[in-house]
Design a protein around this motif. Structure first.
Motif, PDB file in Angstrom:
ATOM      1  N   SER A  43       0.823  -1.239   0.037  1.00 26.16           N
ATOM      2  CA  SER A  43       0.000   0.127   0.032  1.00 26.16           C
ATOM      3  C   SER A  43       0.847   1.219  -0.127  1.00 26.16           C
ATOM      4  CB  SER A  43      -1.005   0.011   1.234  1.00 26.16           C
ATOM      5  OG  SER A  43      -1.610  -1.214   1.229  1.00 26.16           O
ATOM      6  N   ASP A  44       0.401   2.326  -0.699  1.00 24.83           N
ATOM      7  CA  ASP A  44       1.302   3.694  -0.774  1.00 24.83           C
ATOM      8  C   ASP A  44       1.446   3.929   0.773  1.00 24.83           C
ATOM      9  OD1 ASP A  44       0.450   3.414  -3.464  1.00 24.83           O
ATOM     10  OD2 ASP A  44      -0.342   5.044  -3.543  1.00 24.83           O
TER      11      ASP A  44
ATOM     12  N   GLN B 122      -0.515   5.429  -6.633  1.00 24.31           N
ATOM     13  CA  GLN B 122      -1.850   5.603  -6.987  1.00 24.31           C
ATOM     14  C   GLN B 122      -1.602   7.085  -7.668  1.00 24.31           C
ATOM     15  OE1 GLN B 122      -4.498   3.832  -7.174  1.00 24.31           O
ATOM     16  NE2 GLN B 122      -3.006   2.146  -6.280  1.00 24.31           N
ATOM     17  N   LYS B 123      -0.599   7.949  -7.490  1.00 26.09           N
ATOM     18  CA  LYS B 123      -0.718   9.456  -8.156  1.00 26.09           C
ATOM     19  C   LYS B 123       0.003   9.071  -9.666  1.00 26.09           C
ATOM     20  CE  LYS B 123       0.571  12.207  -4.035  1.00 26.09           C
ATOM     21  NZ  LYS B 123       1.521  13.068  -3.486  1.00 26.09           N
TER      22      LYS B 123
ATOM     23  N   PRO C  13      -3.567   5.592 -11.323  1.00 18.75           N
ATOM     24  CA  PRO C  13      -4.611   5.463 -10.672  1.00 18.75           C
ATOM     25  C   PRO C  13      -5.329   4.299 -10.893  1.00 18.75           C
ATOM     26  CG  PRO C  13      -4.381   7.743 -11.490  1.00 18.75           C
ATOM     27  CD  PRO C  13      -3.292   6.790 -12.351  1.00 18.75           C
ATOM     28  N   GLY C  14      -5.723   3.563  -9.695  1.00 16.08           N
ATOM     29  CA  GLY C  14      -6.381   2.296  -9.785  1.00 16.08           C
ATOM     30  C   GLY C  14      -5.415   0.993  -9.972  1.00 16.08           C
TER      31      GLY C  14
ATOM     32  N   SER D 206      -1.101  -1.227  -5.873  1.00 14.70           N
ATOM     33  CA  SER D 206       0.145  -0.770  -5.583  1.00 14.70           C
ATOM     34  C   SER D 206       1.245  -1.721  -5.291  1.00 14.70           C
ATOM     35  CB  SER D 206       0.048   0.474  -4.431  1.00 14.70           C
ATOM     36  OG  SER D 206      -0.724   1.547  -5.025  1.00 14.70           O
TER      37      SER D 206
ATOM     38  N   CYS E 199      -6.428   1.180  -0.866  1.00 13.19           N
ATOM     39  CA  CYS E 199      -7.090   2.509  -1.437  1.00 13.19           C
ATOM     40  C   CYS E 199      -6.698   2.550  -2.935  1.00 13.19           C
ATOM     41  CB  CYS E 199      -6.923   3.628  -0.539  1.00 13.19           C
ATOM     42  SG  CYS E 199      -6.982   3.562   0.916  1.00 13.19           S
ATOM     43  N   ASP E 200      -7.815   3.030  -3.612  1.00  9.81           N
ATOM     44  CA  ASP E 200      -7.792   3.262  -4.950  1.00  9.81           C
ATOM     45  C   ASP E 200      -8.612   4.455  -5.319  1.00  9.81           C
ATOM     46  OD1 ASP E 200     -10.563   2.080  -5.423  1.00  9.81           O
ATOM     47  OD2 ASP E 200      -9.564   0.088  -5.495  1.00  9.81           O
ATOM     48  N   LYS E 201      -8.755   4.596  -6.530  1.00 12.02           N
ATOM     49  CA  LYS E 201      -9.719   5.895  -6.886  1.00 12.02           C
ATOM     50  C   LYS E 201     -11.032   5.930  -6.421  1.00 12.02           C
ATOM     51  CE  LYS E 201     -10.557   5.059 -11.842  1.00 12.02           C
ATOM     52  NZ  LYS E 201     -10.442   5.147 -13.240  1.00 12.02           N
TER      53      LYS E 201
ATOM     54  N   THR F  21      -9.489  -2.073  -7.541  1.00 10.01           N
ATOM     55  CA  THR F  21      -8.689  -3.364  -6.969  1.00 10.01           C
ATOM     56  C   THR F  21     -10.182  -4.520  -6.667  1.00 10.01           C
ATOM     57  OG1 THR F  21      -7.114  -2.278  -5.856  1.00 10.01           O
ATOM     58  CG2 THR F  21      -7.511  -4.645  -5.065  1.00 10.01           C
TER      59      THR F  21
END
Length: 321
Positions: free
Chosen positions: A75-76, A141-142, A145-146, A149, A196-198, A296
């Motif tokens: 994860s980021d 994600q930056k 996106p989606g 990660s 977390c995603d968009k 995801t």
């Protein structure tokens, strides 16, 4: 042999052994690397998303190239650890464009040499020990996106590191009554929860409806079309419709058994009634990418009383009762 000569010989042997130990530290005895990312204790490899797949040898450059690394889910912002002891060198620039994830480091030692990319290390030089904090995951994600990660893990000789990525995890002590649920989805043996995603985050209590609501469930990662298993034994009932709009993932089922009641959504069960046993095939994951491209993909796992199921999901075993 004279005593003085014996002492000299022992001293010589000790010196040689010490030098060999420095060259090959004890970590070389480990057949597998340590956990690389916090929250991914088994170094689970990224599956497939709209950007590609994370396994070694996956297609790259529209099929004109191959992936010479392995993408370990991370994860980021998560803490990153050293997989083995060795010497750091860097920085490693993978993209050469200065984007938000264009950083990394190389570790050489313990019989291995690897590049860990898309992370920011605490330093680029010096020694580091197996399991020691190495840095943090950068905000993938930056840039994509989606995407799922991940840390790009690439052996210096471009060989496949997959067999080294399963950590040596001691078995958990057995409980008199095992309250942990079985693995829900093929390919996710630990019931890893969506990050977390968009579209949002998958943990219990995550914000929903622009912060006006809370997620009263947990999203367990599951690739579209993957086999889904019963987390515990119980009675099926359904169908359970979450979206009520007939979209491609508007299906699910409820299971009620000794001490538990849960709704599993975005899956198509083999049946909606009758008994099922823990670990038995329950159905398959529906095509979530059709409805939410780049998300995801996951099973929505909701306790019937809206309580948090996270503790039951930890370290799913996938075993039958």
């Amino acid at each position: 042999m004279p005593a003085l000569s014996l002492v000299t010989l022992v001293s010589l042997v000790s010196t040689v052994f010490t030098k060999q130990l420095d060259a090959h530290p004890p970590q070389q005895q480990h057949g597998h690397w340590a956990q690389i990312c916090r929250g991914n204790p088994t170094n689970r490899i990224r599956g497939c998303d709209r950007y590609g797949c994370g396994n070694f040898g996956a297609d790259r450059h529209s099929g004109k190239g191959k992936h010479v690394g392995v993408d370990v889910i991370c994860s980021d912002g998560a803490t990153v650890y050293a997989p083995f002891s060795g010497q750091l060198s860097g920085p490693i620039r993978f993209f050469h464009n200065g984007n938000a994830i264009d950083d990394g480091v190389q570790i050489r030692g313990s019989g291995y040499c690897v590049k860990l990319v898309c992370i920011h290390p605490i330093r680029y030089h010096g020694q580091i020990r197996r399991g020691q904090r190495l840095g943090k995951m950068l905000p993938m994600q930056k840039v994509y996106p989606g995407i799922i990660s991940h840390i790009h893990v690439e052996n210096c000789d471009h060989s496949d590191p997959t067999h080294l990525l399963t950590p040596d995890v001691p078995p958990l002590p057995q409980r008199a009554r095992d309250e942990r649920w079985a693995a829900l989805c093929a390919g996710n043996p630990t019931n890893e929860i969506r990050g977390c995603d968009k579209y949002g985050c998958g943990y219990y209590g995550a914000p929903r409806r622009n912060g006006k609501g809370k997620h009263r469930a947990v999203d367990v990662i599951c690739a579209d079309g993957a086999t889904v298993y019963a987390p515990f034994s119980g009675q099926l009932s359904g169908p359970v419709k979450f979206f009520h709009n007939g979209n491609a993932i508007d299906d699910g089922v409820q299971i009620r058994g000794p001490g538990f009641c849960v709704k599993l959504l975005c899956i198509h069960p083999i049946r909606y009634s009758g008994q099922i046993s823990k670990g038995q095939v329950l159905g398959r994951m529906l095509p979530m990418q059709r409805v939410f491209p780049g998300i995801t993909s996951h099973i929505h796992v909701e306790n019937c009383d809206h309580s948090d199921p996270t503790s039951n999901l930890e370290r799913g075993k996938g075993q039958r009762e």
